[in-house]
Design a protein around this motif. Structure first.
Motif, PDB file in Angstrom:
ATOM      1  N   SER A  10       0.827  -1.217   0.000  1.00 33.77           N
ATOM      2  CA  SER A  10       0.000   0.000   0.000  1.00 33.77           C
ATOM      3  C   SER A  10       0.863   1.270   0.000  1.00 33.77           C
ATOM      4  O   SER A  10       0.432   2.308  -0.501  1.00 33.77           O
ATOM      5  CB  SER A  10      -0.938   0.003   1.198  1.00 33.77           C
ATOM      6  N   HIS A  11       2.085   1.167   0.530  1.00 32.34           N
ATOM      7  CA  HIS A  11       2.975   2.341   0.598  1.00 32.34           C
ATOM      8  C   HIS A  11       3.435   2.802  -0.793  1.00 32.34           C
ATOM      9  O   HIS A  11       3.897   3.931  -0.952  1.00 32.34           O
ATOM     10  CB  HIS A  11       4.187   2.029   1.469  1.00 32.34           C
ATOM     11  N   LEU A  12       3.320   1.920  -1.801  1.00 33.48           N
ATOM     12  CA  LEU A  12       3.778   2.281  -3.149  1.00 33.48           C
ATOM     13  C   LEU A  12       2.765   3.183  -3.862  1.00 33.48           C
ATOM     14  O   LEU A  12       3.113   3.906  -4.788  1.00 33.48           O
ATOM     15  CB  LEU A  12       3.994   1.014  -3.995  1.00 33.48           C
ATOM     16  N   ILE A  13       1.512   3.089  -3.422  1.00 30.35           N
ATOM     17  CA  ILE A  13       0.468   3.900  -4.077  1.00 30.35           C
ATOM     18  C   ILE A  13       0.222   5.116  -3.182  1.00 30.35           C
ATOM     19  O   ILE A  13      -0.419   5.014  -2.132  1.00 30.35           O
ATOM     20  CB  ILE A  13      -0.812   3.069  -4.262  1.00 30.35           C
ATOM     21  N   THR A  14       0.738   6.246  -3.612  1.00 24.31           N
ATOM     22  CA  THR A  14       0.746   7.414  -2.717  1.00 24.31           C
ATOM     23  C   THR A  14      -0.453   8.340  -2.916  1.00 24.31           C
ATOM     24  O   THR A  14      -0.731   9.166  -2.056  1.00 24.31           O
ATOM     25  CB  THR A  14       2.041   8.221  -2.918  1.00 24.31           C
ATOM     26  N   PHE A  15      -1.141   8.215  -4.067  1.00 27.37           N
ATOM     27  CA  PHE A  15      -2.228   9.159  -4.310  1.00 27.37           C
ATOM     28  C   PHE A  15      -3.533   8.778  -3.615  1.00 27.37           C
ATOM     29  O   PHE A  15      -4.498   9.528  -3.642  1.00 27.37           O
ATOM     30  CB  PHE A  15      -2.456   9.354  -5.824  1.00 27.37           C
ATOM     31  N   VAL A  48      -3.417   5.387   2.767  1.00 23.98           N
ATOM     32  CA  VAL A  48      -3.024   3.988   3.002  1.00 23.98           C
ATOM     33  C   VAL A  48      -4.197   3.146   3.505  1.00 23.98           C
ATOM     34  O   VAL A  48      -4.417   2.026   3.030  1.00 23.98           O
ATOM     35  CB  VAL A  48      -1.846   3.934   4.016  1.00 23.98           C
ATOM     36  N   ASN A  86      -6.409   2.129   0.691  1.00 26.76           N
ATOM     37  CA  ASN A  86      -5.755   1.065  -0.088  1.00 26.76           C
ATOM     38  C   ASN A  86      -5.968  -0.291   0.559  1.00 26.76           C
ATOM     39  O   ASN A  86      -6.345  -1.269  -0.096  1.00 26.76           O
ATOM     40  CB  ASN A  86      -4.229   1.291  -0.104  1.00 26.76           C
TER      41      ASN A  86
END
Lengths: 106, 286
Positions: A55-60, A63, A66
């Motif tokens: 979830s940390h990779l998708i910042t927009f 968390v 996500n």
């Protein structure tokens, strides 16, 4: 993570399982098939596990959102009728875990 | 956070997690026994189902006790949640709640008028003689940590390390208690399938729903107490992992062991309790 977020994750899991159970009963009529892999379920599982573990990779997106969506998707596959969704779940988890290990190493 | 909101959150968490863990147990047991098994959320769905079913009352039921006992069982486990995760109060209160649970099992069985319920009621008294001493193993925690307050026990463990390593016998005995509360365990004589569903046999609809909710919360609380008093300060994900691991171990034991004869069950539990208390005291003195 506070109690409220925790509860949202649990409810997401329960709802995902119920949806997965209902849809899989509609889709499959055979009672217990262990060998086949459902491509759609596999895709849902991979996306779900990616959202939960990475979830940390998708910042927009926040968390917790996500993870909530990820848990819902994971539960949809995990909660399929008995005999279905197991391989898909394991493969999805392995792929997400490999990506996570990759991001940690890099 | 507002206290009322905190209580509600924790009760819902306890109910959902407890139900899913019981479902997980059934799933693991089934896989070990070579069956497909029900979905993991089956127990939760069963519980919710009973709330939309008709509530029938047997002619032989002792009213209003028959109804009140289900509310009582529900209320005591909600009280356990308030005393445990919400306020981190006294372990003694949880011990008291557990003993009331045994009385509740007894009365739920006897008030229904069913022969299966009555048999379960007799077994509840019988098993209380074994399970209450098992819970009394917690006194070892007092001897070690000098307190029965849960938050103080957590503080003690954050300084001195988990009690699981310093009083392992007490931890094992408490695990036996957890095992005996699980549905298909060798010690589950009050709900053995030889007496259909034991004290729950003649409770239908809404009443059965409340009994099942209290069952789920009870399972969550027993695991919570174990993890809190023997493994010390844990984060919420760590609690979840610990509960899943404990439920999986219990499921494995249940899947490979038959239910014991009531006499053997009680004698074995009493023996475990004696070994736990006496052994722990000896270990503390050495």
């Amino acid at each position: 993570m506070n109690d409220a977020t925790y509860l949202i994750y649990i409810i997401s899991f329960v709802l995902g399982s119920i949806v997965g159970l209902v849809l899989s009963y509609r889709k499959y009529t055979a009672p217990y098939v262990t060998k086949n892999i459902d491509i759609i379920a596999l895709a849902v599982s991979i996306i779900g596990w990616m959202l939960v573990i990475n979830s940390h990779l998708i910042t927009f997106i926040p968390v917790y959102l996500n993870i909530t969506i990820g848990i819902f998707l994971v539960a949809m596959v995990l909660g399929m009728r008995p005999g279905y969704g197991r391989y898909e779940t394991v493969i999805g988890f392995i792929i997400a875990a490999v990506v996570w290990i990759g991001t940690v190493l890099v | 956070m507002n206290l009322m909101l905190n209580i509600l959150l924790n009760v819902f968490i306890a109910f959902f997690i407890g139900s899913i863990l019981i479902g997980l147990q059934r799933k693991i047991m089934a896989r070990i026994q070579g069956r497909p098994g029900p979905p993991v959320i089956q127990h939760l769905l069963h519980t919710l189902k009973f709330f939309i079913k008709e509530s029938a009352f047997p002619k032989t039921a002792a009213m209003p006790f028959y109804v009140a006992i289900t509310a009582m069982l529900f209320v005591i486990w909600v009280a356990a949640v308030i005393d445990g995760p919400v306020t981190e109060g006294s372990l003694l209160l949880i011990f008291a709640i557990y003993t009331i649970q045994k009385i509740g099992e007894h009365n739920a069985g006897s008030s229904s008028g069913s022969p299966y319920g009555k048999m379960s009621c007799v077994r509840a008294v019988y098993s209380a003689a074994a399970e209450v001493p098992l819970f009394a193993v917690l006194i070892i925690i007092y001897l070690k940590a000098g307190t029965m307050n849960i938050s103080s026990i957590i503080n003690y463990q954050s300084i001195h390390g988990p009690l699981l390593f310093t009083i392992p016998l007490a931890a094992i005995m408490f695990f036996v208690l957890i095992l005996s509360k699980s549905q298909y365990s060798p010690f589950a004589i009050t709900k053995g399938k030889d007496i259909v569903s034991g004290y729950e046999t003649e409770h239908f609809g809404l009443l059965r729903g409340y009994l099942m909710i209290s069952e789920s919360i009870a399972w969550y609380m027993l695991l919570w107490v174990f993890l809190t008093v023997f493994l010390g300060p844990l984060s919420l994900p760590a609690y979840l992992i610990g509960m899943v691991v404990l439920s999986a171990i219990v499921a494995f034991i249940n899947a490979v062991t038959p239910i014991l004869n009531p006499n053997h069950s009680v004698m074995m539990q009493v023996s475990f309790a004696f070994i736990g208390i006496a052994g722990s005291i000896v270990l503390l003195m050495i």
